[in-house]
Design a protein around this motif. Structure first.
Motif, mmCIF file in Angstrom:
data_model
loop_
_atom_site.group_PDB
_atom_site.id
_atom_site.type_symbol
_atom_site.label_atom_id
_atom_site.label_comp_id
_atom_site.label_asym_id
_atom_site.label_seq_id
_atom_site.Cartn_x
_atom_site.Cartn_y
_atom_site.Cartn_z
ATOM 1 N N THR A 1 -5.080 52.355 66.138
ATOM 2 C CA THR A 1 -5.427 53.790 66.168
ATOM 3 C C THR A 1 -6.293 54.091 67.402
ATOM 4 O O THR A 1 -6.715 53.165 68.111
ATOM 5 N N GLU B 1 0.178 50.184 73.825
ATOM 6 C CA GLU B 1 -1.007 51.039 74.009
ATOM 7 C C GLU B 1 -1.805 50.605 75.241
ATOM 8 O O GLU B 1 -2.293 51.435 75.999
ATOM 9 N N ASP C 1 0.303 65.582 60.262
ATOM 10 C CA ASP C 1 0.187 65.482 61.724
ATOM 11 C C ASP C 1 -0.649 64.255 62.089
ATOM 12 O O ASP C 1 -1.825 64.158 61.720
ATOM 13 N N LEU C 2 -0.059 63.361 62.847
ATOM 14 C CA LEU C 2 -0.749 62.109 63.200
ATOM 15 C C LEU C 2 -1.429 62.177 64.561
ATOM 16 O O LEU C 2 -2.156 61.253 64.945
ATOM 17 N N SER C 3 -1.185 63.277 65.284
ATOM 18 C CA SER C 3 -1.623 63.318 66.689
ATOM 19 C C SER C 3 -3.139 63.161 66.910
ATOM 20 O O SER C 3 -3.533 62.665 67.960
ATOM 21 N N PRO C 4 -4.013 63.548 65.966
ATOM 22 C CA PRO C 4 -5.445 63.304 66.244
ATOM 23 C C PRO C 4 -5.849 61.845 66.104
ATOM 24 O O PRO C 4 -6.950 61.473 66.492
ATOM 25 N N SER D 1 -1.378 57.363 68.956
ATOM 26 C CA SER D 1 -0.539 57.809 70.071
ATOM 27 C C SER D 1 0.834 58.236 69.549
ATOM 28 O O SER D 1 1.193 57.931 68.407
ATOM 29 N N ASN D 2 1.618 58.879 70.418
ATOM 30 C CA ASN D 2 2.990 59.277 70.051
ATOM 31 C C ASN D 2 3.827 58.078 69.659
ATOM 32 O O ASN D 2 4.616 58.133 68.735
ATOM 33 N N ALA E 1 2.831 56.951 66.268
ATOM 34 C CA ALA E 1 3.268 57.961 65.291
ATOM 35 C C ALA E 1 4.769 57.816 65.024
ATOM 36 O O ALA E 1 5.218 57.862 63.875
ATOM 37 N N LYS E 2 5.520 57.565 66.095
ATOM 38 C CA LYS E 2 6.975 57.384 65.936
ATOM 39 C C LYS E 2 7.267 56.178 65.055
ATOM 40 O O LYS E 2 8.116 56.219 64.169
ATOM 41 N N ASN F 1 6.429 57.043 61.452
ATOM 42 C CA ASN F 1 7.417 57.940 60.840
ATOM 43 C C ASN F 1 8.705 57.181 60.529
ATOM 44 O O ASN F 1 9.316 57.377 59.482
#
Ligand code: ADP
Length: 170
Positions: free
Chosen positions: A18, A61, A149-152, A155-156, A159-160, A163
């Motif tokens: 994270t 990352e 929403d995972l954006s806070p 990273s994208n 999150a991908k 999901n």
């Protein structure tokens, strides 16, 4: 004689990595010449991501972070006793992050136990920036499961992966 290298080990489950972990990694690079991010295989609860995926997500990352070139950062997995791994890597410092009082008891116990097992090791606790202090992988997984929403928090790329993992499970 040249100064010996300062090697630090940052152990964790990283299930998944994270912004909180990344903040601690960046801070740790100010303290050591070589930082080993040690991904635990031998964890009590079954992680959402298999070891290879957790390592891969960390490596991806690291490519996006502004990190000092002079510090060597290595991602490794370990499934031995942490202090044995630390010794084998030639490190003297274990780096852990502290979020809130709730982390303290466990971390205090671990640091004390590790010191009993090897008195030459020091555990150093770092505090993440206030934006990231409250982030925990467990909550992030819960948000992903409920399609929030995972954006806070991550990273994208992470999150991908989250999901994808939860759609596979449906
Ligand atoms: P573990 O299962 O070993 O606790 P984690 O991946 O959950 O593994 O955490 C690894 C380390 O990173 C721990 O020291 C934890 O306190 C720290 N950490 C995780 N998230 C944060 C955060 N948001 N701020 C500060 N430290 C954090």
């Amino acid at each position: 004689m040249a100064n010996p290298l300062h090697v630090g080990v940052y152990p964790g489950t990283f299930d998944p990595i994270t912004f909180g972990h990344l903040d601690i990694i960046q801070r740790a690079t100010r303290l050591v010449d070589r930082l080993i991010i040690a991904v635990a295989t031998n964890v009590k609860k079954v992680p959402l991501f298999v070891l290879e995926d957790r390592v891969q997500l960390i490596e991806a990352e690291l490519k996006t972070l502004p990190l000092p070139k002079e510090v060597e950062i290595i991602v490794k997995s370990f499934d031995s006793l942490l202090i044995n791994f630390v010794k084998q890597e030639g490190a003297r410092v274990i780096i852990r992050g502290l979020r809130a009082v709730s982390d303290f008891e466990y971390e205090f116990q671990m640091a004390g136990t590790n010191r009993k097992l090897n008195s030459e090791l020091e555990t150093v606790f770092l505090v993440a920036s206030e934006n990231y202090q409250f982030i925990a992988s467990n909550l992030v997984k819960e948000i992903a499961r409920l399609q929030g929403d995972l954006s806070p928090f991550v990273s994208n790329n992470v999150a991908k992966a989250l999901n994808k993992r939860f759609t596979e499970h449906l």
